[in-house]
Design a protein around this motif. Structure first.
Motif, mmCIF file in Angstrom:
data_model
loop_
_atom_site.group_PDB
_atom_site.id
_atom_site.type_symbol
_atom_site.label_atom_id
_atom_site.label_comp_id
_atom_site.label_asym_id
_atom_site.label_seq_id
_atom_site.Cartn_x
_atom_site.Cartn_y
_atom_site.Cartn_z
ATOM 1 N N GLY A 53 0.821 -1.201 0.013
ATOM 2 C CA GLY A 53 0.047 0.057 0.051
ATOM 3 C C GLY A 53 0.901 1.249 0.135
ATOM 4 O O GLY A 53 2.050 1.421 0.170
ATOM 5 N N GLU A 54 0.218 2.529 -0.109
ATOM 6 C CA GLU A 54 0.714 3.733 -0.271
ATOM 7 C C GLU A 54 1.430 4.186 1.209
ATOM 8 O O GLU A 54 2.482 4.907 1.022
ATOM 9 C CB GLU A 54 -0.293 4.752 -0.883
ATOM 10 C CG GLU A 54 -0.752 4.726 -2.252
ATOM 11 C CD GLU A 54 0.489 4.822 -2.931
ATOM 12 O OE1 GLU A 54 1.590 5.624 -2.937
ATOM 13 O OE2 GLU A 54 0.571 4.027 -4.187
ATOM 14 N N PRO A 55 0.820 3.794 2.346
ATOM 15 C CA PRO A 55 1.893 4.157 3.386
ATOM 16 C C PRO A 55 2.992 3.446 3.552
ATOM 17 O O PRO A 55 4.028 4.126 4.180
ATOM 18 C CB PRO A 55 0.861 3.556 4.683
ATOM 19 C CG PRO A 55 -0.597 3.698 3.981
ATOM 20 C CD PRO A 55 -0.417 3.062 2.584
ATOM 21 N N ALA A 56 3.445 2.729 2.753
ATOM 22 C CA ALA A 56 4.614 1.941 2.814
ATOM 23 C C ALA A 56 5.543 2.345 1.285
ATOM 24 O O ALA A 56 6.564 1.809 0.920
ATOM 25 C CB ALA A 56 4.843 0.436 2.804
ATOM 26 N N SER A 57 5.235 3.589 1.147
ATOM 27 C CA SER A 57 5.962 4.040 -0.214
ATOM 28 C C SER A 57 7.331 4.424 -0.331
ATOM 29 O O SER A 57 7.843 4.731 -1.076
ATOM 30 C CB SER A 57 5.027 5.203 -0.725
ATOM 31 O OG SER A 57 5.005 6.355 0.023
ATOM 32 N N PHE A 58 7.865 4.343 1.229
ATOM 33 C CA PHE A 58 9.271 4.681 1.200
ATOM 34 C C PHE A 58 9.996 3.524 1.620
ATOM 35 O O PHE A 58 11.176 3.396 2.219
ATOM 36 C CB PHE A 58 9.435 5.946 1.991
ATOM 37 C CG PHE A 58 10.881 6.359 1.783
ATOM 38 C CD1 PHE A 58 11.134 6.770 0.623
ATOM 39 C CD2 PHE A 58 11.851 6.525 2.920
ATOM 40 C CE1 PHE A 58 12.460 7.671 0.706
ATOM 41 C CE2 PHE A 58 12.918 7.362 2.913
ATOM 42 C CZ PHE A 58 13.265 7.518 1.517
ATOM 43 N N VAL A 59 9.385 2.278 1.512
ATOM 44 C CA VAL A 59 10.099 1.078 2.010
ATOM 45 C C VAL A 59 10.371 0.055 0.875
ATOM 46 O O VAL A 59 9.281 -0.354 0.114
ATOM 47 C CB VAL A 59 9.005 0.130 2.960
ATOM 48 C CG1 VAL A 59 9.676 -1.169 3.235
ATOM 49 C CG2 VAL A 59 8.664 1.165 4.211
#
Length: 253
Positions: A231-237
């Motif tokens: 998902g988007e909340p993990a866009s820096f992972v």
């Protein structure tokens, strides 16, 4: 939390039971349209019924990722029915338990085909379109053995670690193109695989007691982590190998 994946197309292999099915459910609950692939037709049919309860579009493909032709076929059928794959969850059953000294080359060949090359072929099949669209999520399911080799699991220790190496390498190559690749490392989770490895209810209870949380994990606890990484909340992972094991693994920071 809205994961921002409603309407996305997700492909989950090994999706008829255990962690695979739990991952498919977590994605479907977030509004993704899901294709599940597995080897057992009866379990696959049951999985479709369960996934349809979430209201999205569900498709199933009978396939074995050990087959060199399976990955391209599964991805092509998913595209034909649901659209291009936005989210790939590469999951497969673990190889047989055993010591290195007891494993012949035939057993190594099977484990490598299923647990390493099966994942590599799936990634090859979905990656070009993800790069073109500049958005994609790939989550591989391996094992905590990537961080701490487990006695009596020579094939799993080696092939799971190899997948983690693929993840770390490829994640750096395509991160700037919007394709994020991560690896989930489950510990002792209530699946058929764990019960088979444990051998008895007593051994299973001992595993639970040995975990700092005092219990084994639930498949949905892994599935929710998979959905988060998609998902988007993990866009820096990206490039991560994330332990989800209740503190079971002895890791030195």
């Amino acid at each position: 939390m809205d994961l921002g994946i409603a309407g996305k197309v997700a492909l989950v292999t090994g999706g008829s039971a255990g962690i695979g099915l739990a991952s498919a459910k977590s994605l479907a609950r977030e509004g993704a349209n899901v294709c599940v692939s597995a080897r057992n037709p009866e379990r696959l049919a049951d999985a479709v019924v369960e996934l349809q309860e979430f209201g999205g579009v569900v498709h199933a493909v009978l396939a074995d990722v050990e087959d060199p032709a399976a990955a391209a076929r599964v991805v092509a059928e998913t595209r034909d029915v649901l659209g291009p794959v936005d989210i790939l969850v590469a999951n497969a059953g673990g190889p047989p338990a055993g010591r290195f000294v007891d494993m012949g080359l035939a057993e190594w060949d099977v484990a490598i085909q299923r647990n390493l090359l099966g994942t590599v072929r799936l990634i090859h099949a979905v990656l070009p379109e993800m790069r073109t669209r500049r958005w994609g999520r790939i989550v591989t399911i391996t094992s905590r053995s990537v961080r701490e080799a487990l006695d009596g699991l020579a094939l799993s220790n080696a092939t799971r670690s190899a997948v983690a190496g693929v993840v770390r390498t490829l994640a750096r190559e395509v991160a700037a193109e919007g394709v994020l690749i991560n690896n989930v490392l489950p510990g002792s989770v209530d699946t058929d695989r764990l019960r088979e490895l444990s051998g008895s209810a007593e051994n299973l209870a001992a595993r639970a007691a040995a975990t700092p949380m005092g219990r084994i994990g639930r498949p949905e606890e892994i599935g929710d982590v998979v959905a988060f990484l998609a998902g988007e909340p993990a866009s820096f992972v990206t490039g991560a190998s994330l332990l989800v094991d209740g503190g079971e693994t002895h890791v030195i920071a």
